[in-house]
Design an enzyme around this catalytic site. Structure first.
Site, mmCIF file in Angstrom:
data_model
loop_
_atom_site.group_PDB
_atom_site.id
_atom_site.type_symbol
_atom_site.label_atom_id
_atom_site.label_comp_id
_atom_site.label_asym_id
_atom_site.label_seq_id
_atom_site.Cartn_x
_atom_site.Cartn_y
_atom_site.Cartn_z
ATOM 1 N N SER A 72 12.758 -1.428 -1.082
ATOM 2 C CA SER A 72 12.516 -2.511 -1.817
ATOM 3 C C SER A 72 12.261 -2.390 -3.114
ATOM 4 O O SER A 72 12.090 -1.065 -3.559
ATOM 5 C CB SER A 72 11.171 -3.407 -1.112
ATOM 6 N N TYR A 125 2.574 -3.658 2.047
ATOM 7 C CA TYR A 125 3.998 -3.590 1.969
ATOM 8 C C TYR A 125 4.557 -2.447 0.896
ATOM 9 O O TYR A 125 5.571 -1.972 0.899
ATOM 10 C CB TYR A 125 4.602 -4.843 1.252
#
Length: 254
Positions: free
Chosen positions: A143, A157
């Site tokens: 990401s 995350y």
């Protein structure tokens, strides 16, 4: 003849979004694709569509947080096909309660289990076969948050996606002598179903500006079609309208 004829690709999180787009592209290039995910119905539908388009696809339902289940699934693929040439670690998630103010240890464990342990289990399960082949490609979907910490995505995350970048580099350091390559793809916002899990989901207008799963599918195929002597270590990509810089009404404020 496709560029990936004779190759076997295993894709996790393949029932929708980036994983499905990657599976379609790899199948279009000639690979036999094995689609994994937690839900049988979306996998069956995806495999049927790939087959109808002339590709070769099969399903293997899987929860990547279970090391035992991952090992069993990998063993089944190897028993049926004798090889795994491409592994796409795409399965990922985040917790609705994702900030220090409301995250619980269970929320942390869930995100780590899917985003970091899952790719580790899958990679470890196919590495012996790839070493035996002296060839193999592992594509990890990280990401933008794996390169740049953001308030939006939260500590679990961010930590797992940074970890996935590091795991990919470690793979290349150790396994390049065995002909194994790792690529980590770090996309900014992609209009996928995971957006609905955000504390405040983005609007349709904002989603329209984001990357699309097909953009990532083509990127996965680009990496897979590179010659074995070339290792693409990392790809960082984002929407041109990058809300990590520009902001958005649904994004959290400090």
């Amino acid at each position: 003849m496709g560029t990936l004829d004779g190759k076997v690709a295993w894709i996790t999180g393949a029932g929708s979004g980036i994983g499905l787009a990657g599976a379609r592209e790899l199948a279009a290039a000639g690979a036999t694709v094995v689609l994994s995910g937690r839900r049988d119905a979306p996998l069956a539908e995806a495999a049927a569509a790939i087959t109808a388009a002339g590709g070769r696809a099969e399903t293997a339902a899987l929860d990547v947080t279970s090391a035992e289940a991952v090992a069993k699934t990998a063993a089944g693929i190897l028993e049926r096909h004798g090889r795994v040439d491409i592994l796409v670690n795409n399965a990922g998630s985040n917790a609705p309660r994702r900030y220090w103010k409301n995250m619980t240890p269970a929320d942390w464990d869930f995100v780590v289990g899917v985003n970091l342990n899952g790719p580790l289990y899958c990679t470890a399960a196919v590495l012996p076969a790839m070493r035996g082949q002296r060839d193999g490609l592992v594509i990890n979907i990280s990401s933008w948050a794996g390169k740049f910490d953001t308030l939006l995505t939260g500590p679990a995350y961010n930590a797992t996606k940074h970890g996935l970048v590091s795991m990919t580099m470690s793979l290349n350091i150790e396994e390049c002598v065995n002909g194994i390559r790792g690529t980590v793809i770090c996309p900014g916002e992609v209009a996928t179903p995971i957006m609905a899990k955000r504390p405040v989901p983005p609007s349709a207008e904002e989603m329209a500006r984001m990357l699309r799963p097909e953009d990532l599918g083509r990127t996965i195929r680009f990496v897979a079609e590179m010659p074995a002597h070339a290792c693409v270590h990392e790809i960082l990509m984002a929407p041109t309208w990058n809300r990590m810089w520009l902001g958005g009404e649904d994004l959290p404020k400090r």
